[in-house]
Design an enzyme around this catalytic site. Sequence first.
Site, short mmCIF file in Angstrom:
data_model
loop_
_atom_site.label_atom_id
_atom_site.label_comp_id
_atom_site.label_asym_id
_atom_site.label_seq_id
_atom_site.Cartn_x
_atom_site.Cartn_y
_atom_site.Cartn_z
N LYS A 123 12.15 -7.88 11.29
CA LYS A 123 11.54 -6.89 12.19
C LYS A 123 10.08 -7.30 12.38
O LYS A 123 9.20 -6.96 11.58
CB LYS A 123 11.62 -5.49 11.58
CG LYS A 123 11.68 -4.34 12.62
CD LYS A 123 10.50 -4.27 13.57
CE LYS A 123 9.23 -3.81 12.90
NZ LYS A 123 8.08 -3.70 13.91
N GLU B 91 5.72 -5.54 17.09
CA GLU B 91 6.02 -5.39 18.52
C GLU B 91 4.87 -5.88 19.39
O GLU B 91 5.01 -5.99 20.61
CB GLU B 91 6.35 -3.93 18.84
CG GLU B 91 5.22 -2.95 18.62
CD GLU B 91 5.11 -2.44 17.20
OE1 GLU B 91 4.42 -1.42 17.00
OE2 GLU B 91 5.70 -3.06 16.28
N CYS C 296 -5.58 -11.25 6.13
CA CYS C 296 -5.69 -10.50 4.88
C CYS C 296 -6.47 -11.28 3.84
O CYS C 296 -6.90 -10.71 2.83
CB CYS C 296 -4.30 -10.14 4.36
SG CYS C 296 -3.35 -11.55 3.77
N GLU D 173 -11.02 -1.91 4.71
CA GLU D 173 -10.70 -3.17 5.40
C GLU D 173 -10.92 -2.99 6.90
O GLU D 173 -10.28 -2.15 7.53
CB GLU D 173 -9.25 -3.57 5.12
CG GLU D 173 -8.87 -4.89 5.73
CD GLU D 173 -7.45 -5.31 5.40
OE1 GLU D 173 -7.19 -6.51 5.26
OE2 GLU D 173 -6.57 -4.42 5.29
#
Length: 500
Positions: A173, A176, A281, A385
């Site tokens: 997945k 999108e 990250c 972050e």
Amino acid sequence: MQTLSHYLNGQLSAGQSQRTSPVYNPATGEQSAQVALATADETREAVRIADEAFVAWSKTSPLKRSRILFKFKALVEEHTDELARLISSEHGKVFSDAKGEVTRGLEVVEFACGIPHLQKGEHSMNVGTGVDSYSMMQPLGVCVGISPFNFPAMVPMWMFPIALACGNTFVMKPSEKDPSTPLRLAELLKEAGLPDGVFNVVNGDKEAVDVLLTDERIQAVSFVGSTPIAEYIYATSSAHGKRVQALGGAKNHMVIMPDADLDQAVGALMGAAYGSAGERCMAISVAVPVGEETANRLREKLVTELDKLTVGPGLVDGPDNDMGPLITREHRDKVADYIQTGVDEGAELVVDGRQTTIEGAGDGYFIGGTLFDHVTPSMRIHSEEIFGPVLAIARVASFDEAVSMINAHEYGNGTAIFTRDGDAARQYCEQIQVGMVGVNVPIPVPMAFHSFGGWKRSLFGPLHMHGPDGVRFYTRMKTITQRWPSGIREETNHFTMPTM
């Protein structure tokens, strides 16, 4: 308008949902496509396909699985430029950085090609009189990967190659926001000889994700994204009996000691802070110079280098820019809000990336390299972050103060120290409560044969990604203890060379 679909049972599947999500070119702000969002029933169908394919794939020998991955590796190498263009056009990162992303993903494919060795298990003779024990590393079943927008090729390739090599089937997945690359990888897997149904791609949002987290046929879930979502993924999947590795957020610090080669440190810091527009990250977002003199020299050199930083589209005719746009308009605005927050909290805004203009970029989602000084741990731009091209200088008076500040942070993903002092580096590696540490290395991402993962609220679950932990995550250990009655002999002679 092109509609990007799903990939089920070895072919593209248009899907039945009427819901779609726009896909933009971040360099221009123009919509380039739309992606179909799967319904819950369509997602369950993908799981059913993978579950049925598991029966045959799990019985395929590791050597045959490895040979398919070798072919896949060759195909990805052949199509690297094509994949990099897809990444740049939907994510925005510059072409050379996109190629680097594909290469780092391929390293895990190479590691997975060694699965006949990695999945051997263990054997002990005569644990008791005439008794032997051995272990088997068996596949789990249907596994799921949920990947973020910032690495549409690399992060999926940190997940599915090892899962497939170990004999599992997979449902991917992707984000999108940039779904084209995983769909192309699915086509290359089929071209490499992967049987239909073993690897499937479902595009969707929370409706699809919640099915993947709760369906009883799913055995393991791997996730990379923000910490709040990682917590949700971990809690929901674990509550439904699944094995989970959920990698969350980060706030990575680089300590610069007074004896460091400052030119080397600044060069490393520029790439680590502003590469890929800070949407990594493992990006260094806080520089921690030890001592006022070190901080003043560091700041001066950073300002000089920021003046040279080229910002523009990821795909250009000619030399690459240093940094491309952010992924969406909403994320650009969020980063701009963080910059204003830093100003409001009292940090000194040395270079303001909000003032960056890109000629001919239309409504591209650009923010230039931004630099703050005199940032303290209580400020949001230090505690949260930002995921953008914003670097904070947090000054400290001593090595011990630097270690204490970093250890007090809720995240523990990556960190680095730049120094010529071996003792300081050794102490730092021992004392710092962070999962991945670089010594004169700004972004300490382990190679594929080691495992990737942080500490504290940067990782939920006991096992890291790829490397030895990746094989452990995608297999289930079974130990057999056996004894055979004595006196039985087979007299038949065999002269044929045994083969697979």
